[in-house]
Design a protein around this motif. Structure first.
Motif, mmCIF file in Angstrom:
data_model
loop_
_atom_site.group_PDB
_atom_site.id
_atom_site.type_symbol
_atom_site.label_atom_id
_atom_site.label_comp_id
_atom_site.label_asym_id
_atom_site.label_seq_id
_atom_site.Cartn_x
_atom_site.Cartn_y
_atom_site.Cartn_z
ATOM 1 N N GLU A 90 0.830 -1.216 0.000
ATOM 2 C CA GLU A 90 0.000 0.000 0.000
ATOM 3 C C GLU A 90 0.864 1.266 0.000
ATOM 4 O O GLU A 90 0.603 2.206 -0.748
ATOM 5 C CB GLU A 90 -0.910 -0.022 1.227
ATOM 6 N N ARG A 91 1.911 1.283 0.825
ATOM 7 C CA ARG A 91 2.798 2.457 0.894
ATOM 8 C C ARG A 91 3.523 2.682 -0.443
ATOM 9 O O ARG A 91 3.644 3.803 -0.911
ATOM 10 C CB ARG A 91 3.834 2.299 2.012
ATOM 11 N N PHE A 92 4.013 1.596 -1.053
ATOM 12 C CA PHE A 92 4.709 1.704 -2.327
ATOM 13 C C PHE A 92 3.769 2.221 -3.417
ATOM 14 O O PHE A 92 4.103 3.141 -4.167
ATOM 15 C CB PHE A 92 5.312 0.353 -2.718
ATOM 16 N N ILE A 93 2.577 1.653 -3.478
ATOM 17 C CA ILE A 93 1.588 2.086 -4.462
ATOM 18 C C ILE A 93 1.231 3.551 -4.241
ATOM 19 O O ILE A 93 1.139 4.327 -5.203
ATOM 20 C CB ILE A 93 0.341 1.183 -4.413
ATOM 21 N N ASP A 94 1.063 3.947 -2.980
ATOM 22 C CA ASP A 94 0.763 5.349 -2.679
ATOM 23 C C ASP A 94 1.864 6.267 -3.191
ATOM 24 O O ASP A 94 1.590 7.332 -3.740
ATOM 25 C CB ASP A 94 0.564 5.567 -1.178
ATOM 26 N N ASP A 95 3.124 5.859 -3.018
ATOM 27 C CA ASP A 95 4.245 6.659 -3.527
ATOM 28 C C ASP A 95 4.167 6.795 -5.044
ATOM 29 O O ASP A 95 4.336 7.881 -5.582
ATOM 30 C CB ASP A 95 5.587 6.037 -3.157
ATOM 31 N N LEU A 96 3.918 5.690 -5.729
ATOM 32 C CA LEU A 96 3.860 5.725 -7.186
ATOM 33 C C LEU A 96 2.665 6.545 -7.673
ATOM 34 O O LEU A 96 2.762 7.268 -8.659
ATOM 35 C CB LEU A 96 3.803 4.314 -7.771
ATOM 36 N N LYS A 97 1.549 6.450 -6.977
ATOM 37 C CA LYS A 97 0.355 7.223 -7.351
ATOM 38 C C LYS A 97 0.535 8.702 -7.016
ATOM 39 O O LYS A 97 0.195 9.565 -7.820
ATOM 40 C CB LYS A 97 -0.870 6.706 -6.600
ATOM 41 N N HIS A 98 1.069 8.982 -5.825
ATOM 42 C CA HIS A 98 1.214 10.362 -5.375
ATOM 43 C C HIS A 98 2.146 11.146 -6.284
ATOM 44 O O HIS A 98 1.886 12.283 -6.644
ATOM 45 C CB HIS A 98 1.729 10.406 -3.932
ATOM 46 N N GLU A 99 3.225 10.521 -6.643
ATOM 47 C CA GLU A 99 4.227 11.186 -7.467
ATOM 48 C C GLU A 99 3.928 11.035 -8.956
ATOM 49 O O GLU A 99 4.567 11.675 -9.764
ATOM 50 C CB GLU A 99 5.614 10.596 -7.191
ATOM 51 N N LEU A 100 2.997 10.167 -9.281
ATOM 52 C CA LEU A 100 2.699 9.766 -10.650
ATOM 53 C C LEU A 100 3.830 8.939 -11.243
ATOM 54 O O LEU A 100 3.656 8.251 -12.219
ATOM 55 C CB LEU A 100 2.396 10.962 -11.553
ATOM 56 N N ARG A 101 4.994 9.014 -10.610
ATOM 57 C CA ARG A 101 6.131 8.211 -11.046
ATOM 58 C C ARG A 101 7.186 8.246 -9.953
ATOM 59 O O ARG A 101 7.154 9.101 -9.080
ATOM 60 C CB ARG A 101 6.726 8.748 -12.336
ATOM 61 N N ALA A 102 8.106 7.324 -10.036
ATOM 62 C CA ALA A 102 9.263 7.330 -9.155
ATOM 63 C C ALA A 102 10.480 6.981 -10.003
ATOM 64 O O ALA A 102 10.412 6.092 -10.850
ATOM 65 C CB ALA A 102 9.095 6.323 -8.031
ATOM 66 N N THR A 103 11.565 7.681 -9.797
ATOM 67 C CA THR A 103 12.783 7.413 -10.546
ATOM 68 C C THR A 103 13.586 6.341 -9.836
ATOM 69 O O THR A 103 13.938 6.484 -8.664
ATOM 70 C CB THR A 103 13.626 8.700 -10.688
ATOM 71 N N CYS A 104 13.880 5.274 -10.551
ATOM 72 C CA CYS A 104 14.628 4.146 -9.995
ATOM 73 C C CYS A 104 16.120 4.488 -9.953
ATOM 74 O O CYS A 104 16.710 4.837 -10.972
ATOM 75 C CB CYS A 104 14.399 2.915 -10.861
ATOM 76 N N ILE A 105 16.699 4.412 -8.778
ATOM 77 C CA ILE A 105 18.141 4.581 -8.640
ATOM 78 C C ILE A 105 18.812 3.213 -8.725
ATOM 79 O O ILE A 105 19.848 3.060 -9.349
ATOM 80 C CB ILE A 105 18.492 5.284 -7.312
ATOM 81 N N PHE A 106 18.190 2.211 -8.100
ATOM 82 C CA PHE A 106 18.676 0.841 -8.251
ATOM 83 C C PHE A 106 17.533 -0.148 -8.072
ATOM 84 O O PHE A 106 16.537 0.134 -7.418
ATOM 85 C CB PHE A 106 19.820 0.528 -7.280
ATOM 86 N N PHE A 107 17.680 -1.298 -8.710
ATOM 87 C CA PHE A 107 16.764 -2.422 -8.550
ATOM 88 C C PHE A 107 17.657 -3.644 -8.428
ATOM 89 O O PHE A 107 18.100 -4.209 -9.420
ATOM 90 C CB PHE A 107 15.814 -2.522 -9.745
ATOM 91 N N ASP A 108 17.993 -3.980 -7.193
ATOM 92 C CA ASP A 108 19.006 -4.991 -6.915
ATOM 93 C C ASP A 108 18.408 -6.248 -6.305
ATOM 94 O O ASP A 108 17.413 -6.182 -5.577
ATOM 95 C CB ASP A 108 20.053 -4.445 -5.942
ATOM 96 N N GLN A 109 19.059 -7.357 -6.569
ATOM 97 C CA GLN A 109 18.633 -8.647 -6.033
ATOM 98 C C GLN A 109 19.544 -9.063 -4.893
ATOM 99 O O GLN A 109 20.758 -8.946 -4.978
ATOM 100 C CB GLN A 109 18.675 -9.707 -7.132
ATOM 101 N N ASN A 110 18.921 -9.567 -3.821
ATOM 102 C CA ASN A 110 19.639 -10.151 -2.693
ATOM 103 C C ASN A 110 18.930 -11.455 -2.377
ATOM 104 O O ASN A 110 17.904 -11.457 -1.701
ATOM 105 C CB ASN A 110 19.637 -9.206 -1.493
ATOM 106 N N GLY A 111 19.442 -12.553 -2.911
ATOM 107 C CA GLY A 111 18.773 -13.840 -2.767
ATOM 108 C C GLY A 111 17.485 -13.845 -3.574
ATOM 109 O O GLY A 111 17.489 -13.545 -4.757
ATOM 110 N N GLU A 112 16.377 -14.144 -2.920
ATOM 111 C CA GLU A 112 15.065 -14.180 -3.584
ATOM 112 C C GLU A 112 14.350 -12.835 -3.532
ATOM 113 O O GLU A 112 13.255 -12.683 -4.072
ATOM 114 C CB GLU A 112 14.178 -15.249 -2.923
ATOM 115 N N ILE A 113 14.955 -11.859 -2.884
ATOM 116 C CA ILE A 113 14.315 -10.565 -2.678
ATOM 117 C C ILE A 113 14.985 -9.493 -3.552
ATOM 118 O O ILE A 113 16.198 -9.443 -3.675
ATOM 119 C CB ILE A 113 14.402 -10.139 -1.187
ATOM 120 N N TYR A 114 14.156 -8.642 -4.148
ATOM 121 C CA TYR A 114 14.625 -7.501 -4.922
ATOM 122 C C TYR A 114 14.323 -6.236 -4.138
ATOM 123 O O TYR A 114 13.332 -6.175 -3.415
ATOM 124 C CB TYR A 114 13.920 -7.427 -6.278
ATOM 125 N N GLU A 115 15.175 -5.241 -4.305
ATOM 126 C CA GLU A 115 14.926 -3.954 -3.669
ATOM 127 C C GLU A 115 14.855 -2.873 -4.720
ATOM 128 O O GLU A 115 15.764 -2.719 -5.528
ATOM 129 C CB GLU A 115 16.005 -3.593 -2.654
#
Length: 151
Positions: A90-115
């Protein structure tokens, strides 16, 4: 996902249904050696639709204010606050909706989890796993920015 370069791409919310998160990604780059890229150079995709299927273990960390001490070391007085589960999504979606967009600085994998680490109005830190991802696009918008700007 290793065929793509997410840095400086813009993410926009599309939908959240049955555990599947769909985002529109503008300025996503695909590496020249990716099977789907026959252009011979890293290319910028005009607009991609990414669906993360079976999102699991989501966490969202609230941004904190950092300061520097007299020795130049960073510190914060604010507690670390991390949401999990549906509240994190919900918080992530709110950020994307509120800003209409978010600029990705990194999308990294750590095991099975991405950040996803990015900038909206404030810093965004969203971590999640997923069963699979589907990335679809129709056309390129030219050479990747880091190929175009190479000096």
């Amino acid at each position: 996902l290793c065929d793509f370069e997410f840095h400086d791409s813009e993410w926009r919310f599309v939908s959240w249904e049955n555990g599947n998160l769909t985002v529109r990604i503008i300025m996503l780059n695909i590496h020249k050696d990716a099977e789907q890229n026959n252009m011979g150079k890293d290319m910028e995709i005009k607009e991609a639709l990414a669906t993360f299927i079976g999102v699991k273990e989501p966490t969202y960390e609230l941004p904190r204010t950092w300061h520097k001490d007299e020795n130049g070391n960073s510190y914060t007085d604010e507690p670390r606050v991390v949401y999990g589960g549906s509240k994190a999504v919900e918080r992530f979606i709110d950020d994307l909706k509120h800003e209409l967009r978010a600029t990705c600085i990194f999308f990294d994998q750590n095991g099975e989890i991405y950040e996803f680490g990015g900038i909206g109005e404030e810093w965004i830190s969203f971590r999640f796993g997923f069963d699979s991802v589907r990335i679809e696009w129709d056309e390129y918008d030219g050479k990747a920015w880091y190929v175009r700007d190479k000096r």
